[in-house]
Write a protein that holds these residues in place. Structure first.
Motif, PDB file in Angstrom:
ATOM      1  N   THR A  80     -13.186 -31.202 -21.748  1.00  0.00           N
ATOM      2  CA  THR A  80     -12.536 -33.316 -21.607  1.00  0.00           C
ATOM      3  C   THR A  80     -12.347 -33.581 -20.661  1.00  0.00           C
ATOM      4  O   THR A  80     -11.369 -32.040 -19.735  1.00  0.00           O
ATOM      5  CB  THR A  80     -11.729 -32.922 -23.031  1.00  0.00           C
ATOM      6  OG1 THR A  80     -12.390 -32.772 -24.201  1.00  0.00           O
ATOM      7  CG2 THR A  80     -11.232 -34.585 -23.161  1.00  0.00           C
ATOM      8  N   VAL A  81     -12.435 -34.512 -19.803  1.00  0.00           N
ATOM      9  CA  VAL A  81     -11.480 -34.757 -18.654  1.00  0.00           C
ATOM     10  C   VAL A  81     -11.275 -36.554 -19.913  1.00  0.00           C
ATOM     11  O   VAL A  81     -11.434 -36.385 -20.429  1.00  0.00           O
ATOM     12  CB  VAL A  81     -12.582 -35.440 -17.615  1.00  0.00           C
ATOM     13  CG1 VAL A  81     -13.094 -33.652 -17.125  1.00  0.00           C
ATOM     14  CG2 VAL A  81     -14.277 -36.126 -17.982  1.00  0.00           C
ATOM     15  N   SER A  82     -10.092 -36.603 -19.123  1.00  0.00           N
ATOM     16  CA  SER A  82      -9.381 -37.954 -19.486  1.00  0.00           C
ATOM     17  C   SER A  82      -9.123 -38.434 -18.363  1.00  0.00           C
ATOM     18  O   SER A  82      -8.036 -37.681 -17.214  1.00  0.00           O
ATOM     19  CB  SER A  82      -9.039 -37.854 -20.672  1.00  0.00           C
ATOM     20  OG  SER A  82      -7.291 -36.937 -20.577  1.00  0.00           O
ATOM     21  N   GLY A  83      -8.750 -39.553 -18.123  1.00  0.00           N
ATOM     22  CA  GLY A  83      -7.339 -40.621 -17.014  1.00  0.00           C
ATOM     23  C   GLY A  83      -7.578 -41.677 -17.164  1.00  0.00           C
ATOM     24  O   GLY A  83      -8.522 -42.568 -17.795  1.00  0.00           O
ATOM     25  N   GLU A  84      -7.265 -43.353 -16.343  1.00  0.00           N
ATOM     26  CA  GLU A  84      -7.343 -44.076 -15.548  1.00  0.00           C
ATOM     27  C   GLU A  84      -7.094 -43.819 -14.287  1.00  0.00           C
ATOM     28  O   GLU A  84      -7.199 -43.776 -13.373  1.00  0.00           O
ATOM     29  CB  GLU A  84      -6.244 -44.380 -16.443  1.00  0.00           C
ATOM     30  CG  GLU A  84      -5.393 -44.061 -17.306  1.00  0.00           C
ATOM     31  CD  GLU A  84      -3.374 -44.724 -17.728  1.00  0.00           C
ATOM     32  OE1 GLU A  84      -3.396 -45.158 -16.533  1.00  0.00           O
ATOM     33  OE2 GLU A  84      -3.309 -44.330 -18.435  1.00  0.00           O
ATOM     34  N   VAL A  85      -9.034 -45.379 -14.127  1.00  0.00           N
ATOM     35  CA  VAL A  85      -9.025 -45.706 -13.079  1.00  0.00           C
ATOM     36  C   VAL A  85      -8.745 -46.902 -12.563  1.00  0.00           C
ATOM     37  O   VAL A  85      -8.703 -48.502 -13.878  1.00  0.00           O
ATOM     38  CB  VAL A  85     -10.410 -45.519 -12.682  1.00  0.00           C
ATOM     39  CG1 VAL A  85     -10.803 -45.611 -11.991  1.00  0.00           C
ATOM     40  CG2 VAL A  85     -10.612 -44.182 -13.398  1.00  0.00           C
ATOM     41  N   LEU A  86      -7.931 -47.686 -11.525  1.00  0.00           N
ATOM     42  CA  LEU A  86      -7.856 -48.858 -11.044  1.00  0.00           C
ATOM     43  C   LEU A  86      -8.823 -49.876 -10.558  1.00  0.00           C
ATOM     44  O   LEU A  86      -8.977 -48.922  -9.483  1.00  0.00           O
ATOM     45  CB  LEU A  86      -6.157 -48.846 -10.158  1.00  0.00           C
ATOM     46  CG  LEU A  86      -5.696 -50.378  -9.906  1.00  0.00           C
ATOM     47  CD1 LEU A  86      -5.568 -51.001 -11.883  1.00  0.00           C
ATOM     48  CD2 LEU A  86      -4.862 -50.310  -9.095  1.00  0.00           C
ATOM     49  N   LEU A  87      -9.660 -50.546 -10.995  1.00  0.00           N
ATOM     50  CA  LEU A  87     -10.280 -51.057 -10.027  1.00  0.00           C
ATOM     51  C   LEU A  87      -9.841 -52.665  -9.539  1.00  0.00           C
ATOM     52  O   LEU A  87      -9.422 -53.349 -10.293  1.00  0.00           O
ATOM     53  CB  LEU A  87     -11.611 -51.481 -11.290  1.00  0.00           C
ATOM     54  CG  LEU A  87     -12.383 -50.118 -11.988  1.00  0.00           C
ATOM     55  CD1 LEU A  87     -12.963 -50.544 -13.317  1.00  0.00           C
ATOM     56  CD2 LEU A  87     -12.553 -49.204 -10.763  1.00  0.00           C
ATOM     57  N   PRO A  88     -10.467 -53.186  -8.663  1.00  0.00           N
ATOM     58  CA  PRO A  88     -10.709 -54.419  -8.027  1.00  0.00           C
ATOM     59  C   PRO A  88     -10.608 -55.716  -8.804  1.00  0.00           C
ATOM     60  O   PRO A  88     -11.482 -55.364  -9.477  1.00  0.00           O
ATOM     61  CB  PRO A  88     -10.832 -54.012  -6.929  1.00  0.00           C
ATOM     62  CG  PRO A  88     -12.351 -53.060  -6.785  1.00  0.00           C
ATOM     63  CD  PRO A  88     -11.896 -52.478  -8.096  1.00  0.00           C
TER      64      PRO A  88
END
Length: 271
Positions: free
Chosen positions: A75-83
C-alpha cells in the motif's frame, strides 16, 4: 489543490513462493507541477526495501521478500500539492535527451493504420497545435473504458478496436506522436478524473510530447487535450511496461493473481 492517493496492490499465489523480488515505481517526485507533501509505503510481510533511481530518472524501490509467501500486500498513500497552472517540464534536468524518446518499442509501435491516422489528425502547423489536434482526434475515435484494469494492450492492437482504457489511449498516443517525428513518452500516475472522489481499478496513464524551445507538454487523450490540474505524475518511460507501478520476479511454482484498488481524492485548494 491537494490530492490524496491510496493505492493497494495484493498478490496471491496458488503455491507458497520461496522469494519475491519486485521493482516498485510508486513514488512521485517534486517537479514544477507538483510538490509531494507526504508519501509512505506499507508492506504486510517482512521485506527489505532499497531506494534508487532508474535510467529515466524515476524514483524506485526494490522490494525483497523471503518466503514461504502465499500473499503479499503493498500500500502506498500520501498527499501531493498541485499548482493552479501547468508548466512545461524542462528536459535539461533529466538523465536522457529528448531524442531518446523517438525510439519505438513493441508495445508502443505505430502500425500503418496508426501512422496514417496520426499524420491526418496532426495536420499542418506548429508542433504544439499538431500534437493537441492528434490528442483530441484519438479521444474522439474511441469509447473510453475507465473501469478496465487488466493491463495495457500493445498500441496497434488497441487501435484496431473501438473501446480503450485511459492507459491504452496513452500508449497509442505515444506511438502516434512518434510516428510524426516528435519525441514522446508514456506517463503513469494518478488523476482525480473530474470527480471529488474517484475509485479506479488501476493507476492512470497519459503522455508527454517534447516541443523544442518549450519542454515536455503533458497530454491526456482520455480528456482530449493537455492534462488537467489534478494529475499526479509518478513515472515516465518509453512505454507502459517501463512505467508500470510494479514489476518483478518470484521463485516458486503455481499461479499468481493481482488485485489493485486505487482511490484518488481532493483535500482542498492550495490558495
Amino acid at each position: 489543490m491537494r490530492i490524496e492517493v491510496e493505492h493497494h496492490s495484493r498478490y496471491r499465489f496458488t503455491e507458497p513462493q520461496a522469494r519475491v523480488v519486485q521493482l516498485l515505481r510508486l513514488f512521485p517526485g517534486d517537479t514544477v507541477n507538483q510538490t509531494v507533501v507526504d508519501w509512505r509505503i506499507d508492506v504486510d510481510c517482512d521485506a527489505r526495501l532499497r531506494e534508487a533511481r532508474d535510467g529515466y530518472g524515476n524514483i524506485i524501490r526494490m522490494l525483497y521478500a523471503e518466503g514461504p509467501l502465499e500473499t503479499i500486500g503493498i500500500t502506498v498513500s500520501g498527499e501531493v500539492l498541485l499548482p493552479d497552472t501547468m508548466q512545461a517540464i524542462d528536459a535539461s534536468a533529466e538523465p536522457l535527451p529528448p531524442a531518446c524518446y523517438l525510439r519505438t518499442t513493441p508495445l508502443s509501435a505505430a502500425d500503418a493504420a496508426m501512422t496514417r491516422f496520426a499524420r491526418s489528425a496532426a495536420g499542418e502547423g506548429d508542433v504544439r497545435s499538431s500534437v493537441e489536434r492528434l490528442t483530441a482526434a484519438l479521444h474522439d475515435r474511441f469509447e473510453i473504458d475507465r473501469r478496465r484494469g487488466d493491463g495495457v494492450l500493445p498500441a496497434a492492437e488497441a487501435f484496431a478496436g473501438d473501446r480503450a482504457s485511459p492507459r491504452d489511449l496513452a500508449q497509442m498516443l505515444v506511438g502516434c506522436i512518434r510516428a510524426i517525428g516528435i519525441p514522446a513518452r508514456y506517463v503513469s500516475g494518478y488523476s482525480l478524473g473530474g470527480c471529488e472522489r474517484r475509485e479506479r481499478p488501476a493507476p492512470h496513464g497519459w503522455a508527454e510530447a517534447y516541443i523544442d524551445g518549450y519542454g515536455w507538454l503533458a497530454l491526456d487523450p482520455s480528456l482530449g487535450g493537455p492534462s488537467g490540474l489534478d494529475h499526479v505524475r509518478v513515472a515516465v518511460a518509453l512505454d507502459s511496461a517501463g512505467a508500470a507501478p510494479i514489476s518483478g520476479t518470484r521463485i516458486g511454482h503455481g499461479e499468481e493473481e493481482l488485485d489493485v484498488d486505487v482511490a484518488v481524492g481532493r483535500l482542498g485548494s492550495n490558495g
